[in-house]
Design an enzyme around this catalytic site. Structure first.
Site, PDB file in Angstrom:
ATOM      1  N   THR B  17      23.172  36.757 -23.474  1.00  0.00           N
ATOM      2  CA  THR B  17      24.535  37.416 -22.610  1.00  0.00           C
ATOM      3  C   THR B  17      23.882  37.778 -21.789  1.00  0.00           C
ATOM      4  O   THR B  17      25.596  38.521 -20.132  1.00  0.00           O
ATOM      5  CB  THR B  17      25.097  38.055 -23.179  1.00  0.00           C
ATOM      6  OG1 THR B  17      24.853  39.789 -24.183  1.00  0.00           O
ATOM      7  CG2 THR B  17      26.012  37.817 -23.819  1.00  0.00           C
ATOM      8  N   GLY B  18      22.833  38.265 -21.180  1.00  0.00           N
ATOM      9  CA  GLY B  18      21.632  38.693 -19.652  1.00  0.00           C
ATOM     10  C   GLY B  18      22.192  37.579 -18.963  1.00  0.00           C
ATOM     11  O   GLY B  18      22.372  37.001 -19.366  1.00  0.00           O
ATOM     12  N   LYS B  43      27.905  41.532 -29.883  1.00  0.00           N
ATOM     13  CA  LYS B  43      28.762  40.484 -29.205  1.00  0.00           C
ATOM     14  C   LYS B  43      28.875  39.212 -30.685  1.00  0.00           C
ATOM     15  O   LYS B  43      29.807  38.011 -30.020  1.00  0.00           O
ATOM     16  CB  LYS B  43      28.730  39.187 -28.318  1.00  0.00           C
ATOM     17  CG  LYS B  43      28.306  41.424 -26.810  1.00  0.00           C
ATOM     18  CD  LYS B  43      28.062  40.153 -25.836  1.00  0.00           C
ATOM     19  CE  LYS B  43      28.558  41.405 -24.753  1.00  0.00           C
ATOM     20  NZ  LYS B  43      28.518  41.849 -23.161  1.00  0.00           N
ATOM     21  N   THR B  97      10.018  37.938 -21.344  1.00  0.00           N
ATOM     22  CA  THR B  97       9.898  39.041 -20.398  1.00  0.00           C
ATOM     23  C   THR B  97       8.675  39.583 -19.604  1.00  0.00           C
ATOM     24  O   THR B  97       7.567  39.118 -20.298  1.00  0.00           O
ATOM     25  CB  THR B  97      10.854  40.015 -21.198  1.00  0.00           C
ATOM     26  OG1 THR B  97      11.497  39.738 -22.450  1.00  0.00           O
ATOM     27  CG2 THR B  97      10.678  41.544 -20.928  1.00  0.00           C
ATOM     28  N   GLU B  98       8.741  39.079 -18.640  1.00  0.00           N
ATOM     29  CA  GLU B  98       7.508  39.992 -17.755  1.00  0.00           C
ATOM     30  C   GLU B  98       7.445  41.736 -17.940  1.00  0.00           C
ATOM     31  O   GLU B  98       9.067  42.728 -18.321  1.00  0.00           O
ATOM     32  CB  GLU B  98       7.845  40.105 -16.183  1.00  0.00           C
ATOM     33  CG  GLU B  98       6.117  39.910 -15.645  1.00  0.00           C
ATOM     34  CD  GLU B  98       5.787  39.756 -14.414  1.00  0.00           C
ATOM     35  OE1 GLU B  98       6.960  38.727 -13.723  1.00  0.00           O
ATOM     36  OE2 GLU B  98       5.058  39.906 -13.597  1.00  0.00           O
ATOM     37  N   TYR B 159       2.880  24.482 -12.532  1.00  0.00           N
ATOM     38  CA  TYR B 159       5.071  23.519 -11.895  1.00  0.00           C
ATOM     39  C   TYR B 159       3.974  22.550 -10.959  1.00  0.00           C
ATOM     40  O   TYR B 159       3.815  21.479 -11.088  1.00  0.00           O
ATOM     41  CB  TYR B 159       5.665  24.002 -11.226  1.00  0.00           C
ATOM     42  CG  TYR B 159       6.192  25.276 -11.972  1.00  0.00           C
ATOM     43  CD1 TYR B 159       5.927  25.508 -12.969  1.00  0.00           C
ATOM     44  CD2 TYR B 159       7.192  26.105 -11.450  1.00  0.00           C
ATOM     45  CE1 TYR B 159       6.623  26.074 -14.037  1.00  0.00           C
ATOM     46  CE2 TYR B 159       8.060  27.202 -12.001  1.00  0.00           C
ATOM     47  CZ  TYR B 159       7.602  27.168 -13.740  1.00  0.00           C
ATOM     48  OH  TYR B 159       8.402  28.231 -13.782  1.00  0.00           O
ATOM     49  N   GLU B 209      -7.355  32.030 -14.314  1.00  0.00           N
ATOM     50  CA  GLU B 209      -7.153  32.675 -13.590  1.00  0.00           C
ATOM     51  C   GLU B 209      -7.835  33.908 -13.522  1.00  0.00           C
ATOM     52  O   GLU B 209      -8.672  34.115 -14.698  1.00  0.00           O
ATOM     53  CB  GLU B 209      -5.655  33.484 -12.790  1.00  0.00           C
ATOM     54  CG  GLU B 209      -5.515  34.273 -14.033  1.00  0.00           C
ATOM     55  CD  GLU B 209      -3.894  34.544 -13.745  1.00  0.00           C
ATOM     56  OE1 GLU B 209      -2.781  33.493 -13.478  1.00  0.00           O
ATOM     57  OE2 GLU B 209      -3.071  35.545 -14.465  1.00  0.00           O
ATOM     58  N   HIS B 247      -0.440  39.204 -12.071  1.00  0.00           N
ATOM     59  CA  HIS B 247      -0.128  39.659 -13.229  1.00  0.00           C
ATOM     60  C   HIS B 247      -0.728  40.774 -13.501  1.00  0.00           C
ATOM     61  O   HIS B 247      -1.821  41.021 -13.343  1.00  0.00           O
ATOM     62  CB  HIS B 247      -0.605  38.091 -14.045  1.00  0.00           C
ATOM     63  CG  HIS B 247      -0.282  36.431 -13.814  1.00  0.00           C
ATOM     64  ND1 HIS B 247      -0.562  35.454 -13.090  1.00  0.00           N
ATOM     65  CD2 HIS B 247       1.564  36.478 -13.493  1.00  0.00           C
ATOM     66  CE1 HIS B 247       0.646  34.718 -13.011  1.00  0.00           C
ATOM     67  NE2 HIS B 247       1.593  34.988 -13.064  1.00  0.00           N
TER      68      HIS B 247
END
Lengths: 393, 294
Positions: B17-18, B43, B97-98, B159, B209, B247
């Site tokens: 729901t976020g 919920k 999540t970051e 991507y 990287e 990062h």
């Protein structure tokens, strides 16, 4: 997040690690007052900057008398210190740590880092103090004592014991050395650090040990639960453009070249810098506007690139996903109208709403060199760089 | 064929729901991913885009039999969310999540020991087996079903590479983002091993990287165990030492973790390393035609 040596030493002292007697000073009068409180001398004056290599760069001075303290402080404060780690722009010296000089006997190294693969803290120690530990670990792994911590039980006394005997110090030092290692580990865990280092830990004439220099780096992602650590940030040690970028949630690092770049995503931003280099030019910065940038953020990013005096051309490389190409284009066009941009701009757009984005750029009446793909962008960046290179020189 | 996820994957979205969770749930459903449940404490009984919501992962897993989870929970609660999924017996957990504290991830890795779970991330765009299942935030349309595996530490750079492949008509079996943090779940080596054993994968692209030694370990694994061709690109040749490049895990410290070291290790193992990020697709295309000509 880096903190200063004096801040690291205060934390160490809270965790029972002996540090030299000392105080900070921000003026030569303060330095004098601190020296008088410390005693007769000799004293060590240490420039507080977020960089190593201070000793060789004149950032650490040993003086014999109180009178010399004031003069040395006056000479050091307000200067810019350039060390092997600061780059040619250096770091401003606004604070000195003034300490009672310690007679240095043997020096050892003790540090804690995270082992990424094993996913646990690792204690490193070496009988060779004052070294760069990663280099030593690579070149002479036999000289480095490694204790891997099992996170389910934490750092164990037997491991402190092994470190102590591995260092080959006099048996009478067992208690203070082990207390130091255990204190350093508790600090590391309690404050969510990514590096805690005492380099060197020295044996004193009195038969104890003292942390002569210390380095602490905190995990940025854990600062939310350590307001005390977050409060230690010193923005005077950061690039002003980087500080400004941070206020707008932009991930920006100033570099030495003259091709400003704006990219979404950290990996693509690094690859874009590499591409600029391959095209025969030098990147002026790393700038990741992030996955969910708004046109407002894009505008701020443009402002930072334009306000960087080194930037002589701009390369915008966006692979639209959540950040749509039309949002990006709107931000760029608005920025170009509000700011005076007198450098050429190469734009490469791909991904979500790319057609709309390209139309906005084309219809803006502004001149952008629009690249069809990354290879074409590299070509255009190279050509533009060569052109302005000729005009400018 | 693919690795980790396919048409049989059924997904729970934690944090449904976020803002992020809701948006990407709709995107995943539109792609054809079988999102069978969502979790947001308090919920239960509600639903979002037809997906029923539960208070806990255990309730959601029991009611739906889901075998995968996507975590869109804020950083300070995300470590706990991973553990909840692991405890509920979810086999494949993707944490997008970051910004999770490293010590939280260390606790998660500790908690996972001896349990039958594969964690992807955190700080990842997720993963996709084109045409069958997407658990992540990447745009589905740039992908093409096919036989090349992609494994990466970043998002948009992946991507870019996938787009180059697709435009050359080279499809992908599965594209996996292992995450840009210092401590993650599955590593390059884990994913390479899966690709090596996957009948649907002919070749692999590694996108690495600066920071850490994951690429060096991948090189070692390739030399000892892989028969399929691998092409690699390493971002950060121009990254200055001691600076974190976006990062959390992308930092050269004390001369360790440089792009040059990684490229050297990969090349010495016999992996084709592309220096120009615009030419990854082209290079792989060459490698594929050479290996099929053998």
């Amino acid at each position: 997040m880096k903190i200063h040596e004096f801040q690291a030493k205060r934390l160490l002292a809270e965790y029972g690690v002996p540090v030299p007697r000392g105080q900070i000073a921000r003026t030569d009068e303060e330095a004098l007052r601190v020296a008088r409180q410390l005693g007769e001398g000799p004293f060590v004056l240490k420039a507080q900057v977020h960089a190593g290599g201070r000793g060789k760069a004149g950032g650490i001075r040993v003086v014999d008398s109180i009178a010399d303290v004031a003069r040395a402080a006056w000479e050091m404060l307000g200067k810019t210190l350039i060390t092997a780690q600061t780059g040619e722009e250096g770091k401003p010296v606004r604070t000195l740590l003034i300490e009672e000089a310690v007679n240095v006997g043997r020096e050892v190294y003790i540090g804690i880092i995270i082992d990424r693969d094993k996913a646990c803290p690792v204690i490193l120690a070496s009988a060779e103090g004052g070294v760069e530990i990663e280099r030593l670990a690579r070149e002479r792994p036999d000289r480095v004592i490694t204790e891997v911590v099992d996170p389910s039980v934490g750092f164990r006394p037997f491991q402190a014991n092994r470190i102590f005997y591995g260092l080959g110090l006099d048996g009478s030092l067992a208690r203070p050395v082990m207390a130091t290692v255990i204190g350093l580990y508790r600090l590391f865990i309690d404050k969510d650090l990514s590096l805690a280092e005492i380099n060197p830990l020295v044996v004193t004439d009195e038969g104890g040990v003292v942390a002569l220099d210390a380095k602490v780096v905190a995990d940025d992602n854990a600062l939310f639960r350590h307001p005390d650590i977050a409060g230690l940030r010193d923005i005077s040690q950061e690039d002003p453009l980087e500080v400004e970028a941070g206020k707008h949630n932009l991930n920006y690092i100033k570099l030495k070249g003259d091709v400003g770049c704006m990219v979404n995503g950290a990996g693509l931003a690094m690859a874009t810098m590499d591409l600029i280099k391959l095209a025969g030019a030098e990147p002026a910065n790393f700038l990741d506007v992030g996955g969910g940038a708004t046109s407002e953020m894009v505008k701020e990013a443009m402002r930072i690139l334009v306000f960087d005096r080194d930037v002589r051309m701009i390369f915008i490389n966006i692979f639209g996903g959540i950040l749509r190409c039309d949002t990006l284009a709107l931000g760029v066009v608005e920025a170009a109208r509000d700011l005076v941009i007198d450098v050429p701009i190469v734009v490469r757009l791909e991904g979500t709403n790319v057609e709309e984005g390209r139309r906005i750029l084309a219809g803006s009446g502004l001149s952008f060199a629009v690249a069809t793909d990354l290879a074409d962008a590299a070509k255009k960046v190279g050509e533009t760089a060569r052109r302005i290179g000729r005009i400018g020189k | 064929m693919s690795i980790l996820i396919d048409n049989d994957t059924t997904v729970i979205v934690q944090g449904i729901t976020g803002k992020e969770g809701a948006f990407h749930t709709a995107q995943m459903v539109a792609y054809g991913t079988r999102v069978v449940a969502g979790v947001t404490p308090g919920k239960a009984g509600e639903s979002l885009d037809g997906v029923p919501i539960f208070n806990t992962v255990r309730d959601a897993a029991r009611a739906t039999g889901a075998n995968a989870s996507a975590i869109f929970v804020p950083p300070r609660f995300a470590g706990d969310a991973v553990m909840e999924a692991v405890e509920a017996g979810i086999g494949t957990v993707v944490c997008l999540t970051e910004g999770i504290p490293t010590l939280d991830m260390i606790a998660v890795r500790q908690y996972m020991k001896g349990k039958d779970v594969r964690l992807i991330g955190p700080n990842t765009p997720g993963m996709i087996s084109p045409g069958s299942c997407k658990i992540g935030v990447m745009a589905g349309y740039i992908h093409l079903p096919g036989r090349v595996g992609v494994v990466s530490r970043s998002g948009t750079l992946t991507y870019e590479v996938v787009d180059q492949l697709t435009k050359k008509g080279i499809g992908q079996s599965t594209c996996v983002g292992i995450g840009g943090d210092p401590v993650t779940g599955l590593s390059f080596v884990d994913i390479l091993e899966m690709f090596q054993h996957d009948d649907g994968t002919d070749a692999v692209v590694i996108i690495g990287e600066i920071g850490g030694t994951a690429e060096e370990k991948a090189a070692e694994y390739f030399r000892e165990h892989m028969t399929k061709p691998v092409v690699a690109f390493i971002a950060g040749m121009t990254a200055p030492p001691g600076r974190r490049m976006g990062h959390a895990g992308a930092i050269v410290s004390g001369g360790t973790g440089t792009a040059a070291q990684k490229i050297d290790a990969l090349e010495r193992a016999g992996i084709a390393v592309v220096k120009d990020p615009a030419r990854v697709g082209e290079t792989l295309s060459g490698v594929l035609s050479r290996s099929s000509g053998r």
